[in-house]
Write a protein that holds these residues in place. Structure first.
Motif, PDB file in Angstrom:
ATOM      1  N   PRO A 433       9.148 -31.044  -6.184  1.00 57.15           N
ATOM      2  CA  PRO A 433       8.173 -30.319  -7.012  1.00 57.15           C
ATOM      3  C   PRO A 433       8.888 -29.432  -8.030  1.00 57.15           C
ATOM      4  O   PRO A 433       9.812 -28.697  -7.667  1.00 57.15           O
ATOM      5  CB  PRO A 433       7.395 -29.488  -5.984  1.00 57.15           C
ATOM      6  CG  PRO A 433       7.517 -30.272  -4.703  1.00 57.15           C
ATOM      7  CD  PRO A 433       8.874 -30.881  -4.736  1.00 57.15           C
ATOM      8  N   PRO A 434       8.514 -29.523  -9.308  1.00 59.21           N
ATOM      9  CA  PRO A 434       9.301 -28.865 -10.361  1.00 59.21           C
ATOM     10  C   PRO A 434       9.465 -27.366 -10.182  1.00 59.21           C
ATOM     11  O   PRO A 434      10.496 -26.805 -10.555  1.00 59.21           O
ATOM     12  CB  PRO A 434       8.513 -29.193 -11.643  1.00 59.21           C
ATOM     13  CG  PRO A 434       7.149 -29.624 -11.187  1.00 59.21           C
ATOM     14  CD  PRO A 434       7.349 -30.241  -9.844  1.00 59.21           C
ATOM     15  N   GLY A 435       8.477 -26.684  -9.603  1.00 68.80           N
ATOM     16  CA  GLY A 435       8.587 -25.238  -9.447  1.00 68.80           C
ATOM     17  C   GLY A 435       9.643 -24.808  -8.456  1.00 68.80           C
ATOM     18  O   GLY A 435      10.108 -23.661  -8.499  1.00 68.80           O
ATOM     19  N   ILE A 436      10.046 -25.694  -7.547  1.00 68.86           N
ATOM     20  CA  ILE A 436      11.072 -25.340  -6.564  1.00 68.86           C
ATOM     21  C   ILE A 436      12.412 -25.078  -7.253  1.00 68.86           C
ATOM     22  O   ILE A 436      13.167 -24.186  -6.873  1.00 68.86           O
ATOM     23  CB  ILE A 436      11.191 -26.449  -5.500  1.00 68.86           C
ATOM     24  CG1 ILE A 436       9.955 -26.431  -4.594  1.00 68.86           C
ATOM     25  CG2 ILE A 436      12.460 -26.285  -4.668  1.00 68.86           C
ATOM     26  CD1 ILE A 436       9.966 -27.470  -3.507  1.00 68.86           C
ATOM     27  N   TRP A 437      12.703 -25.862  -8.304  1.00 73.06           N
ATOM     28  CA  TRP A 437      13.981 -25.715  -9.001  1.00 73.06           C
ATOM     29  C   TRP A 437      14.184 -24.286  -9.515  1.00 73.06           C
ATOM     30  O   TRP A 437      15.327 -23.802  -9.601  1.00 73.06           O
ATOM     31  CB  TRP A 437      14.070 -26.674 -10.181  1.00 73.06           C
ATOM     32  CG  TRP A 437      14.197 -28.113  -9.831  1.00 73.06           C
ATOM     33  CD1 TRP A 437      13.239 -29.076  -9.957  1.00 73.06           C
ATOM     34  CD2 TRP A 437      15.357 -28.779  -9.314  1.00 73.06           C
ATOM     35  NE1 TRP A 437      13.722 -30.299  -9.549  1.00 73.06           N
ATOM     36  CE2 TRP A 437      15.020 -30.149  -9.159  1.00 73.06           C
ATOM     37  CE3 TRP A 437      16.632 -28.363  -8.979  1.00 73.06           C
ATOM     38  CZ2 TRP A 437      15.928 -31.090  -8.678  1.00 73.06           C
ATOM     39  CZ3 TRP A 437      17.551 -29.289  -8.501  1.00 73.06           C
ATOM     40  CH2 TRP A 437      17.187 -30.640  -8.351  1.00 73.06           C
ATOM     41  N   THR A 438      13.121 -23.599  -9.873  1.00 71.70           N
ATOM     42  CA  THR A 438      13.252 -22.304 -10.545  1.00 71.70           C
ATOM     43  C   THR A 438      12.776 -21.131  -9.679  1.00 71.70           C
ATOM     44  O   THR A 438      12.513 -20.060 -10.206  1.00 71.70           O
ATOM     45  CB  THR A 438      12.467 -22.310 -11.864  1.00 71.70           C
ATOM     46  OG1 THR A 438      11.106 -22.703 -11.611  1.00 71.70           O
ATOM     47  CG2 THR A 438      13.086 -23.279 -12.854  1.00 71.70           C
ATOM     48  N   LEU A 439      12.672 -21.310  -8.366  1.00 77.25           N
ATOM     49  CA  LEU A 439      12.303 -20.191  -7.504  1.00 77.25           C
ATOM     50  C   LEU A 439      13.290 -19.046  -7.684  1.00 77.25           C
ATOM     51  O   LEU A 439      14.510 -19.242  -7.627  1.00 77.25           O
ATOM     52  CB  LEU A 439      12.286 -20.637  -6.041  1.00 77.25           C
ATOM     53  CG  LEU A 439      11.147 -21.573  -5.633  1.00 77.25           C
ATOM     54  CD1 LEU A 439      11.343 -22.062  -4.209  1.00 77.25           C
ATOM     55  CD2 LEU A 439       9.803 -20.871  -5.769  1.00 77.25           C
ATOM     56  N   PHE A 440      12.772 -17.837  -7.859  1.00 79.12           N
ATOM     57  CA  PHE A 440      13.597 -16.711  -8.303  1.00 79.12           C
ATOM     58  C   PHE A 440      14.787 -16.449  -7.382  1.00 79.12           C
ATOM     59  O   PHE A 440      15.894 -16.205  -7.836  1.00 79.12           O
ATOM     60  CB  PHE A 440      12.730 -15.444  -8.399  1.00 79.12           C
ATOM     61  CG  PHE A 440      13.489 -14.229  -8.814  1.00 79.12           C
ATOM     62  CD1 PHE A 440      13.856 -14.054 -10.136  1.00 79.12           C
ATOM     63  CD2 PHE A 440      13.849 -13.258  -7.886  1.00 79.12           C
ATOM     64  CE1 PHE A 440      14.565 -12.930 -10.526  1.00 79.12           C
ATOM     65  CE2 PHE A 440      14.554 -12.135  -8.268  1.00 79.12           C
ATOM     66  CZ  PHE A 440      14.908 -11.970  -9.592  1.00 79.12           C
ATOM     67  N   ASN A 441      14.585 -16.499  -6.064  1.00 80.32           N
ATOM     68  CA  ASN A 441      15.645 -16.120  -5.121  1.00 80.32           C
ATOM     69  C   ASN A 441      16.425 -17.297  -4.569  1.00 80.32           C
ATOM     70  O   ASN A 441      17.335 -17.095  -3.764  1.00 80.32           O
ATOM     71  CB  ASN A 441      15.036 -15.336  -3.958  1.00 80.32           C
ATOM     72  CG  ASN A 441      14.644 -13.936  -4.354  1.00 80.32           C
ATOM     73  OD1 ASN A 441      15.484 -13.140  -4.748  1.00 80.32           O
ATOM     74  ND2 ASN A 441      13.364 -13.633  -4.279  1.00 80.32           N
ATOM     75  N   LEU A 442      16.079 -18.507  -4.965  1.00 81.15           N
ATOM     76  CA  LEU A 442      16.702 -19.692  -4.372  1.00 81.15           C
ATOM     77  C   LEU A 442      18.203 -19.708  -4.662  1.00 81.15           C
ATOM     78  O   LEU A 442      18.630 -19.656  -5.817  1.00 81.15           O
ATOM     79  CB  LEU A 442      16.056 -20.960  -4.923  1.00 81.15           C
ATOM     80  CG  LEU A 442      16.471 -22.260  -4.230  1.00 81.15           C
ATOM     81  CD1 LEU A 442      15.991 -22.268  -2.781  1.00 81.15           C
ATOM     82  CD2 LEU A 442      15.901 -23.467  -4.972  1.00 81.15           C
ATOM     83  N   SER A 443      19.003 -19.782  -3.598  1.00 79.87           N
ATOM     84  CA  SER A 443      20.451 -19.850  -3.766  1.00 79.87           C
ATOM     85  C   SER A 443      21.048 -21.123  -3.185  1.00 79.87           C
ATOM     86  O   SER A 443      22.129 -21.525  -3.575  1.00 79.87           O
ATOM     87  CB  SER A 443      21.120 -18.640  -3.107  1.00 79.87           C
ATOM     88  OG  SER A 443      20.886 -18.636  -1.716  1.00 79.87           O
TER      89      SER A 443
END
Length: 1003
Positions: A433-443
């Motif tokens: 899902p495209p929004g997962i790529w840009t999750l603010f805290n995702l490391s």
């Protein structure tokens, strides 16, 4: 008629007699009070001298009453009854005269000092002691067998964090009124006496972190029916847990983790209706869970790392207050009960490394604010629950190595707290899902070994440091926008279907250390410039369609250890620059390379590095048998031979000289480092449960959590269950910068000598000739500015930083500053107070950090050679004066108060104004203060008057004239006054108005 007759009925002689008795009583009382004042003051002043005259006790003097001294509390007669001297820098022993004149002493608290010697038997003479707390000092030796000679009324006895050895004396069981017994973190290595079971009034027993002689837990402990806390973590218990534990009807907290317990968990434990926390992890417990579960108040269960088998009981679903359920690393089987998904309070669910089967309960996360979800290493099937992140708090989703199918839930796109997604080795399909790529805290995003497809986006989360998508069906080109993935450290995407050329912008990723793109369909030439890849250690581009020459730039990737360019269509010579690398592995097989291999690779270590390159050759004496000889049969002229001979002699001479030089240099290094094993020096300031090797081995990019002008900061795990420290490293391979060296020494000098609960704790420093490392306690909630100004708060949980919590933070930071300014001698000024230097622990308690710019005030003129501080926090007097005093910190703290109230950043105002100037302008122009407030607290009508007053206090602290600013003790007094007297806003207003005329009105 009974009692004394009315005054009108008394005869004259009787009146005189009663008057005489009254006068005698008054004089006796005054004399007694004066006696207490004189003798106890003398005793305390002598104690102060014996304990090294610490600066923290400078207010103890012969001209004032002890009852007015800090840490001293008296009764109505003026006699000392309580001494609270925590973290005062006391040294030496507890002298024998302490009880001679402090005969009414009831409570003695000497926690966290530097007192030494054996157990202080002198306390036997303090017959009225109710509380003894000498924790975290340096006491040594065995505890006396006659320890029951302590006051018979003793209720609290805390000797934790010392170095006592041997047995716990059985006589401890005679102190029948004991309610709190702390003996944790000592070196006790004898027995754990069964006589403790006689302490029927005991509420808390803490014997954790000792290495007792291996023995079972005494069954007599079961007689402690009033006990609420039993802490036996890491105390070398063996054998079975006694069934008598089920008799502890008031038990709230049981921690027997990290021992060698075996057998089944006593079934009665789950029938204790008051039990809230059960920690039994890291043992050898086996068998099944009991079927009956009546402990309906349980909030945390951790029985991980045991040998438990059988199914997870359905009864867990009845525990409607459960927040943490850790069952990982056992042998549990069967399905996950559906009832667990119905628990409304569940936050942590971790069952990895078991033998669980079946589908995940579809409502997991729907009814609670799940924070961590880990089911990895099982045999689960079906889809991921759609509602895992319905509560918006999920930060870790781990489900790798199962048989899960279907698509990744699209609902995860709204999960802004997510830091780690680990779904590798499953059978997921579809696109991410495209929004997962840009999750603010995702490391960390790890999806290797699925059937996922789609293309890479140009933009990803700003914190993404690890991306693993190997063995999937991703396709398309590597996007040009990959240069914006600035935090990327590990990128593994082998065995996909990527095409096109590697964009030149790819090489701009300065933090990239591991790159796997082998097994794709990449084409074109490799980028010719790679100077930004200075962190790269692994480069795998095998099994693609790359062509052209190998770029010489690869030879300048100084950290490269592993290079694989095999099975491509690369041509030309192998650049000699590759000889500069210290490669562990090299594979250039199955290409179209030509010419002679570099001399550095002409040895058996690289025998299989050049296979299937028919036009490559090696020297005549090369040990590599699969390469042909580069020499030809063509004749050479005498002149050519002579030139070759001369060149060879020259090379031999240079080689000999270089070898000698290298040998001497290596001998120097050997003498310097190898012969001297202590190339790293550790200086500790607290009792440590780690070594320098634990820290040094963890200084990896994966643990990096921040970097700035003073160095990199790493989060390092020093145990299990999330025990961390923070390490700040100042490093330069040539020489540590003078400025950083000064900051390093300043931080050690100050933090190593002061201790306060609102100042970051410096645990130790580790240094070598070219490296400086500071190790601190780890603050789970990082810094205040992240919560005030980051997107995290506003987009995910705006109520976290409500007004009461903001005020709590302000008071905590003020307490730390007040200690530095008023309780340290000489005083310390920080010079860089700002919201990013106020760190927050798990309970949002504030700690002041980063003392690199701090300065100790002396009696001489205190000046500075350069402006110190950060934009927006620097007081205006720095523009015209080099004088340094505490009022500079008050100004910076005032800016922090304005940040807490307005939500704005320190540099944020109208036009060229900063926050302090903007707030002052708004106030002086009579604009509504409510309009200036942070929208998140603007609607808090219950605290509005208090918010207004703190706004006003911020204006006072940021007054242009230093003399108009209050001292920190006055600031703290105002903040605490609000905290203590919630209904007395009138008093708070009057306190602020003391400064109003010369501060706010003239700002």
């Amino acid at each position: 008629m009974t009692g004394a007759p009315p005054p009108q009925l008394l005869t004259k002689p009787l009146q005189i007699f009663f008057s005489f008795l009254f006068i005698v009583a008054v004089e006796f009382s005054c004399a007694s009070s004066q006696h207490f004042l004189t003798s106890e003051r003398a005793t305390l002043l002598t104690l102060k001298q014996r304990w090294g005259n610490p600066p923290s006790l400078r207010n103890w003097n012969a001209s004032s009453s002890p009852c007015d001294w800090p840490g001293v509390f008296c009764n109505a007669n003026g006699s000392v009854i309580v001494l609270v001297l925590q973290s005062k820098g006391l040294t030496g022993h507890i002298p024998p005269f302490i009880c001679d004149h402090l005969q009414n002493l009831k409570s003695l608290d000497l926690t966290n000092n530097f007192l030494t010697g054996e157990f202080p038997r002198v306390l036997y003479n303090c017959s009225k002691l109710v509380e003894i707390d000498i924790a975290y000092n340096g006491f040594v030796g065995r505890l006396p067998d006659d320890i029951d000679r302590l006051s018979s009324g003793l209720k609290t006895f805390d000797i934790g964090g010392n170095n006592f050895t041997g047995n716990i004396p059985p006589a401890i069981g005679n102190l029948s009124k004991l309610m709190y017994l702390h003996m944790y973190r000592n070196l006790l290595n004898g027995s754990m006496p069964r006589e403790i079971g006689n302490l029927s009034n005991l509420l808390l027993l803490n014997l954790a972190y000792n290495r007792f002689a291996a023995a079972e837990m005494p069954s007599e402990f079961g007689r402690l029916s009033n006990l609420t806390y039993l802490l036996l973590h890491n105390s070398n218990l063996v054998g079975k847990m006694p069934e008598s534990l089920a008799n502890m009807s008031n038990l709230h907290y049981l921690d027997c983790s990290s021992n060698n317990l075996e057998g089944e968990i006593p079934s009665g434990l789950f029938l204790l209706k008051n039990l809230k926390i059960l920690f039994l992890y890291s043992n050898n417990l086996s068998g099944k869970f009991p079927a009956m579960m009546e402990s309906l108040n349980l909030t945390q269960i951790d029985v991980s790392e045991n040998k438990l088998n059988g199914p997870i009981p359905e009864g867990f679903g009845k525990l409607q207050k459960l927040e943490v359920l850790n069952l990982f690393l056992n042998q549990l089987s069967g399905n996950i009960p559906i009832g667990i998904s119905q628990i409304p309070t569940l936050k942590i669910f971790s069952v990895f490394s078991n033998n669980l089967r079946g589908e995940l309960p579809p409502e997991l996360g729907l009814h609670s604010k799940l924070e961590a979800f880990d089911v990895a290493g099982n045999k689960l099937t079906g889809k991921l629950p759609e509602n895992l992140c319905s509560g918006g708090m999920l930060f870790a989703m781990v489900a790798f190595s199962n048989n899960l199918t279907g698509e990744i839930p699209r609902s995860l796109q709204r999960c802004q707290m997510l830091r780690s997604i680990q779904l590798y080795n499953n059978s997921f399909t579809g696109e991410i899902p495209p929004g997962i790529w840009t999750l603010f805290n995702l490391s960390s995003l790890r999806l290797t070994g699925n059937f996922l497809s789609g293309e890479l986006p140009s933009r990803v989360a700003m914190n993404l440091s690890r991306l693993e998508i190997s063995d999937n069906k991703f396709s398309g080109r590597i996007p040009e926008g990959i240069s914006s993935w600035t935090k990327l450290n590990v990128f593994k995407a082998r065995n996909n279907m990527f095409t096109g050329e590697l964009p030149a912008t790819f090489t701009h990723l300065s933090q990239l250390s591991v790159l796997h793109l082998d097994g794709n369909a990449l084409s074109g030439e490799l980028p010719s410039e790679m100077k930004s890849w200075n962190s790269l250690t692994t480069l795998h581009l095998a099994r693609n369609k790359l062509s052209g020459p190998i770029p010489p730039a690869i030879g300048y990737l100084k950290r490269l250890l592993d290079l694989d360019l095999s099975e491509n269509q690369l041509s030309g010579h192998i650049p000699t620059q590759l000889s500069l690398l210290r490669l562990n592995t090299l594979n250039l097989s199955s290409n179209k390379l030509t010419g002679r291999i570099p001399f550095a690779f002409d040895n058996l270590a690289f025998e299989n590095s050049f296979l299937n390159n028919p036009d490559l050759c090696a020297g005549a004496s090369s040990p590599i048998s699969n390469l042909h000889n580069c020499n030809t049969k063509s004749s050479h002229s005498h002149k050519t031979i002579s030139m070759i001979l001369a060149l060879s002699i020259f090379i031999i001479i240079v080689t000999v000289l270089c070898t000698c030089t290298l040998f001497m240099f290596r001998q120097h290094l050997k003498k310097k480092y190898v012969q001297d094993p202590m190339t790293w020096n550790l200086t500790s300031f607290h009792i440590l449960d780690f070594t320098e090797s634990n820290i040094l081995s963890s200084l990896t990019e994966n643990n990096l959590i921040g970097s700035g002008g003073s160095g990199k900061v790493y989060q390092i795990e020093i145990g299990r269950r999330g025990n961390y420290v923070a390490a700040k490293m100042i490093w330069n391979p040539q020489k540590v910068d003078d400025t950083l060296e000064k900051e390093f020494l300043s931080e050690i000098h100050i933090l190593g000598s002061i201790r306060h609960s609102n100042i970051i704790k410096l645990l130790c420093c580790i240094s070598s000739e070219d490296s400086k490392l500071l190790v601190y306690e780890y603050m789970e909630n990082r810094s205040l500015d992240k919560w005030l100004h980051g997107k995290k708060r506003k987009s995910q949980h705006p109520t976290i930083l409500d007004w009461p919590r903001r005020l709590q933070i302000a008071i905590g930071a003020a307490q730390g500053l007040c200690y530095m300014h008023h309780d340290c001698s000489p005083a310390i000024i920080h010079r860089d107070i700002k919201s990013s230097n106020i760190l927050l622990d798990s309970d949002f308690k504030a700690r002041i950090a980063d003392f690199g710019l701090a300065k100790i005030l002396t009696g001489q003129s205190n000046t500075m050679s350069a402006i110190a501080g950060s934009f927006g926090y620097i007081p205006p007097e720095y523009a015209y004066s080099t004088k340094v005093n505490e009022r500079a910190d008050v100004y910076s703290f005032g800016v922090v108060l304005l940040e807490l109230v307005t939500g704005k950043e320190a540099h944020e105002g109208d036009g060229d104004m900063n926050l302090a100037e903007w707030a002052c302008r708004n106030y002086s122009e009579g604009k509504s203060m409510v309009e200036a407030l942070d929208p998140e607290i603007k609607q808090d009508d219950n605290h509005m008057e208090e918010i207004r007053l703190v706004f006003k206090l911020g204006l006072i602290c940021t007054s242009t004239l230093p003399s108009s600013r209050p001292q920190m003790k006055e600031v703290l007094g105002i903040l605490q006054m609000r905290n203590l007297f919630l209904s007395r806003n009138k008093v708070l207003n009057e306190s602020i108005d003391i400064f109003d005329g010369k501060s706010v009105k003239s700002c």
